[in-house]
Design a protein around this motif. Structure first.
Motif, PDB file in Angstrom:
ATOM      1  N   GLY A 253       0.842  -1.196   0.000  1.00 34.61           N
ATOM      2  CA  GLY A 253       0.000   0.000   0.000  1.00 34.61           C
ATOM      3  C   GLY A 253       0.872   1.238   0.000  1.00 34.61           C
ATOM      4  O   GLY A 253       2.090   1.185  -0.218  1.00 34.61           O
ATOM      5  N   ASP A 254       0.259   2.377   0.258  1.00 34.98           N
ATOM      6  CA  ASP A 254       0.991   3.641   0.209  1.00 34.98           C
ATOM      7  C   ASP A 254       1.743   3.908   1.502  1.00 34.98           C
ATOM      8  O   ASP A 254       1.188   3.786   2.594  1.00 34.98           O
ATOM      9  N   LYS A 255       3.004   4.272   1.355  1.00 37.16           N
ATOM     10  CA  LYS A 255       3.779   4.741   2.494  1.00 37.16           C
ATOM     11  C   LYS A 255       3.506   6.225   2.663  1.00 37.16           C
ATOM     12  O   LYS A 255       3.366   6.952   1.672  1.00 37.16           O
ATOM     13  N   PHE A 256       3.377   6.694   3.892  1.00 42.18           N
ATOM     14  CA  PHE A 256       3.019   8.083   4.179  1.00 42.18           C
ATOM     15  C   PHE A 256       1.681   8.429   3.523  1.00 42.18           C
ATOM     16  O   PHE A 256       1.535   9.464   2.866  1.00 42.18           O
ATOM     17  N   SER A 257       0.711   7.549   3.686  1.00 44.13           N
ATOM     18  CA  SER A 257      -0.592   7.751   3.040  1.00 44.13           C
ATOM     19  C   SER A 257      -1.351   8.921   3.658  1.00 44.13           C
ATOM     20  O   SER A 257      -1.419   9.063   4.883  1.00 44.13           O
ATOM     21  N   CYS A 258      -1.917   9.765   2.795  1.00 39.13           N
ATOM     22  CA  CYS A 258      -2.736  10.900   3.238  1.00 39.13           C
ATOM     23  C   CYS A 258      -4.206  10.637   2.910  1.00 39.13           C
ATOM     24  O   CYS A 258      -4.974  11.571   2.636  1.00 39.13           O
ATOM     25  N   HIS A 259      -4.595   9.365   2.940  1.00 38.97           N
ATOM     26  CA  HIS A 259      -5.982   8.987   2.661  1.00 38.97           C
ATOM     27  C   HIS A 259      -6.913   9.659   3.676  1.00 38.97           C
ATOM     28  O   HIS A 259      -6.710   9.566   4.884  1.00 38.97           O
ATOM     29  N   GLY A 260      -7.939  10.350   3.195  1.00 40.72           N
ATOM     30  CA  GLY A 260      -8.878  11.021   4.092  1.00 40.72           C
ATOM     31  C   GLY A 260      -8.314  12.287   4.717  1.00 40.72           C
ATOM     32  O   GLY A 260      -8.832  12.763   5.722  1.00 40.72           O
ATOM     33  N   CYS A 261      -7.258  12.833   4.111  1.00 46.14           N
ATOM     34  CA  CYS A 261      -6.635  14.049   4.651  1.00 46.14           C
ATOM     35  C   CYS A 261      -6.773  15.209   3.662  1.00 46.14           C
ATOM     36  O   CYS A 261      -6.812  15.007   2.453  1.00 46.14           O
ATOM     37  N   ASN A 262      -6.852  16.399   4.218  1.00 43.61           N
ATOM     38  CA  ASN A 262      -6.776  17.615   3.413  1.00 43.61           C
ATOM     39  C   ASN A 262      -5.357  18.135   3.584  1.00 43.61           C
ATOM     40  O   ASN A 262      -5.008  18.651   4.645  1.00 43.61           O
ATOM     41  N   VAL A 263      -4.539  17.961   2.557  1.00 45.62           N
ATOM     42  CA  VAL A 263      -3.127  18.289   2.664  1.00 45.62           C
ATOM     43  C   VAL A 263      -2.919  19.789   2.878  1.00 45.62           C
ATOM     44  O   VAL A 263      -1.962  20.203   3.537  1.00 45.62           O
ATOM     45  N   LEU A 264      -3.828  20.597   2.367  1.00 47.13           N
ATOM     46  CA  LEU A 264      -3.695  22.048   2.516  1.00 47.13           C
ATOM     47  C   LEU A 264      -3.853  22.467   3.972  1.00 47.13           C
ATOM     48  O   LEU A 264      -3.022  23.186   4.529  1.00 47.13           O
ATOM     49  N   SER A 265      -4.911  21.977   4.607  1.00 50.02           N
ATOM     50  CA  SER A 265      -5.149  22.341   6.011  1.00 50.02           C
ATOM     51  C   SER A 265      -4.391  21.447   6.973  1.00 50.02           C
ATOM     52  O   SER A 265      -4.347  21.711   8.169  1.00 50.02           O
ATOM     53  N   GLN A 266      -3.817  20.350   6.436  1.00 50.41           N
ATOM     54  CA  GLN A 266      -3.078  19.363   7.235  1.00 50.41           C
ATOM     55  C   GLN A 266      -3.969  18.745   8.312  1.00 50.41           C
ATOM     56  O   GLN A 266      -3.547  18.517   9.439  1.00 50.41           O
ATOM     57  N   CYS A 267      -5.195  18.456   7.923  1.00 43.56           N
ATOM     58  CA  CYS A 267      -6.154  17.824   8.834  1.00 43.56           C
ATOM     59  C   CYS A 267      -6.755  16.592   8.156  1.00 43.56           C
ATOM     60  O   CYS A 267      -6.968  16.581   6.935  1.00 43.56           O
ATOM     61  N   CYS A 268      -7.047  15.562   8.952  1.00 48.40           N
ATOM     62  CA  CYS A 268      -7.541  14.289   8.424  1.00 48.40           C
ATOM     63  C   CYS A 268      -8.771  13.841   9.212  1.00 48.40           C
ATOM     64  O   CYS A 268      -9.018  14.305  10.330  1.00 48.40           O
ATOM     65  N   ASN A 269      -9.524  12.915   8.611  1.00 52.03           N
ATOM     66  CA  ASN A 269     -10.714  12.413   9.297  1.00 52.03           C
ATOM     67  C   ASN A 269     -10.452  11.119  10.061  1.00 52.03           C
ATOM     68  O   ASN A 269     -11.364  10.514  10.590  1.00 52.03           O
ATOM     69  N   SER A 270      -9.188  10.674  10.110  1.00 51.34           N
ATOM     70  CA  SER A 270      -8.850   9.510  10.932  1.00 51.34           C
ATOM     71  C   SER A 270      -7.471   9.711  11.541  1.00 51.34           C
ATOM     72  O   SER A 270      -6.573  10.309  10.920  1.00 51.34           O
ATOM     73  N   TYR A 271      -7.302   9.213  12.746  1.00 48.51           N
ATOM     74  CA  TYR A 271      -6.057   9.414  13.492  1.00 48.51           C
ATOM     75  C   TYR A 271      -4.872   8.718  12.838  1.00 48.51           C
ATOM     76  O   TYR A 271      -3.803   9.308  12.668  1.00 48.51           O
ATOM     77  N   GLU A 272      -5.055   7.453  12.440  1.00 48.10           N
ATOM     78  CA  GLU A 272      -3.935   6.682  11.910  1.00 48.10           C
ATOM     79  C   GLU A 272      -3.387   7.265  10.612  1.00 48.10           C
ATOM     80  O   GLU A 272      -2.167   7.323  10.403  1.00 48.10           O
ATOM     81  N   PHE A 273      -4.282   7.696   9.708  1.00 51.06           N
ATOM     82  CA  PHE A 273      -3.808   8.274   8.451  1.00 51.06           C
ATOM     83  C   PHE A 273      -3.242   9.678   8.671  1.00 51.06           C
ATOM     84  O   PHE A 273      -2.407  10.141   7.893  1.00 51.06           O
ATOM     85  N   CYS A 274      -3.691  10.338   9.718  1.00 48.49           N
ATOM     86  CA  CYS A 274      -3.101  11.623  10.091  1.00 48.49           C
ATOM     87  C   CYS A 274      -1.630  11.424  10.456  1.00 48.49           C
ATOM     88  O   CYS A 274      -0.752  12.152   9.993  1.00 48.49           O
ATOM     89  N   VAL A 275      -1.349  10.405  11.273  1.00 48.09           N
ATOM     90  CA  VAL A 275       0.029  10.114  11.678  1.00 48.09           C
ATOM     91  C   VAL A 275       0.868   9.723  10.460  1.00 48.09           C
ATOM     92  O   VAL A 275       1.999  10.189  10.285  1.00 48.09           O
ATOM     93  N   SER A 276       0.310   8.867   9.595  1.00 42.82           N
ATOM     94  CA  SER A 276       1.030   8.420   8.401  1.00 42.82           C
ATOM     95  C   SER A 276       1.370   9.590   7.487  1.00 42.82           C
ATOM     96  O   SER A 276       2.506   9.720   7.016  1.00 42.82           O
ATOM     97  N   CYS A 277       0.402  10.465   7.255  1.00 42.68           N
ATOM     98  CA  CYS A 277       0.602  11.625   6.382  1.00 42.68           C
ATOM     99  C   CYS A 277       1.608  12.590   7.003  1.00 42.68           C
ATOM    100  O   CYS A 277       2.480  13.131   6.324  1.00 42.68           O
ATOM    101  N   CYS A 278       1.487  12.781   8.308  1.00 46.98           N
ATOM    102  CA  CYS A 278       2.374  13.691   9.038  1.00 46.98           C
ATOM    103  C   CYS A 278       3.836  13.253   8.944  1.00 46.98           C
ATOM    104  O   CYS A 278       4.746  14.083   8.916  1.00 46.98           O
ATOM    105  N   LEU A 279       4.076  11.943   8.873  1.00 50.00           N
ATOM    106  CA  LEU A 279       5.441  11.417   8.826  1.00 50.00           C
ATOM    107  C   LEU A 279       6.149  11.678   7.497  1.00 50.00           C
ATOM    108  O   LEU A 279       7.364  11.530   7.396  1.00 50.00           O
ATOM    109  N   HIS A 280       5.384  12.071   6.480  1.00 48.16           N
ATOM    110  CA  HIS A 280       5.983  12.333   5.162  1.00 48.16           C
ATOM    111  C   HIS A 280       6.940  13.524   5.282  1.00 48.16           C
ATOM    112  O   HIS A 280       6.562  14.587   5.772  1.00 48.16           O
ATOM    113  N   PRO A 281       8.176  13.366   4.840  1.00 53.43           N
ATOM    114  CA  PRO A 281       9.149  14.465   4.952  1.00 53.43           C
ATOM    115  C   PRO A 281       8.692  15.758   4.278  1.00 53.43           C
ATOM    116  O   PRO A 281       9.110  16.846   4.682  1.00 53.43           O
ATOM    117  N   ALA A 282       7.833  15.642   3.256  1.00 54.83           N
ATOM    118  CA  ALA A 282       7.342  16.841   2.577  1.00 54.83           C
ATOM    119  C   ALA A 282       6.293  17.573   3.406  1.00 54.83           C
ATOM    120  O   ALA A 282       6.037  18.757   3.190  1.00 54.83           O
TER     121      ALA A 282
END
Length: 275
Positions: free
Chosen positions: A75-104
């Protein structure tokens, strides 16, 4: 007899030398081949069904490797599934952590300088994973009136506005650089408001303006800041509006998908991002 004894002694010397050479070779091979230490992952523990590991993968608890405690690398590493990358907010905790870990998304140099709490004596985050796992939990910036979420995307990893990261600090308002924030006329859409300025409405910046703390910096919000549903938000209800519309109140929407540049309401004044 003495000759046979000397031959026997010589044979033992050769045998011992041969065994010693083989032993040294085997020892050298073992030293070179040595098995590497297996890394143990750190994971979140908040979710009922999903986990996020510090490699940036999300999986269910049953898929977790029992020895390494890591999620399968599929699957996707550093997945931002269910996240709004602009506002940096997500609708689930786990994908928030995964997206947050992305170096970008999160710079290590920034977060390792942040204080975990407000007191100056509090410590800093030991790793990006610690920051993401802590920041993505619900915090005071994701709720309004202490008992309701600002939106469905309430797991956020934005840097706190009062962070002590020095020159690295980037408050939400920094994303409005180059944007002209204009308070529109009553009943006007942001498209028409920006057009009067010779500019255009920037739709994705409405996501940033759609927050009470930012709305209140530009509008008086006499009747507080209330959650509502409408394409005219963020906005302020005019003072002469009917009482049931909460005259003087500022409005934001929890349904970000309805945000629109062409929305309008005859009893509100919009807050518009123009460029």
């Amino acid at each position: 007899m003495s000759k046979s004894k000397s031959k026997l002694s010589l044979s033992w010397v050769f045998l011992l030398q041969f065994v010693a050479e083989i032993s040294w070779t085997v020892a050298a091979i073992r030293k070179e081949i040595g098995f590497p230490d297996r890394r143990i992952c750190r994971t979140t523990v908040q979710g009922r069904y999903l986990l996020s590991d510090d490699n940036g993968y999300v999986c269910d608890a049953l898929s977790l490797d029992p020895q390494s405690r890591c999620c399968p690398e599929r699957g996707d590493k550093f997945s931002c599934h269910g996240c709004n990358v602009l506002s940096q907010c997500c609708n689930s905790y786990e994908f928030c952590v995964s997206c947050c870990l992305h170096p970008a998304q999160t710079q290590k140099e920034q977060v390792l300088k942040l204080k975990i709490a407000k007191p100056s004596t509090s410590g800093t985050y030991a790793s990006v994973f610690d920051f993401c796992a802590g920041r993505c939990r619900h915090n005071s910036e994701s709720v309004v009136h202490e008992n309701a979420y600002v939106s469905d995307f309430h797991h956020c990893f934005t840097l706190p506005s009062n962070s002590s990261a020095g020159p690295y600090a980037t408050p939400l308002e920094a994303r409005l650089n180059g944007i002209n924030i204009v308070i529109g006329r009553q009943g006007a859409s942001c498209d028409s408001v920006c057009k009067l300025k010779g500019q255009s409405c920037v739709l994705n910046k409405l996501l940033i303006l759609n927050q009470c703390d930012i709305i209140q910096k530009y509008m008086s919000c006499k009747g507080s800041c209330l959650a509502s549903v409408g394409a005219d938000q963020p906005a302020e209800v005019v003072d002469d509006a009917p009482k049931h519309l909460n005259p003087g109140a500022c409005l934001y929407t929890r349904t970000q998908s309805v945000l629109s540049c062409d929305g309008s309401h005859r009893h509100t004044r919009r807050l518009c991002p123009c460029a």
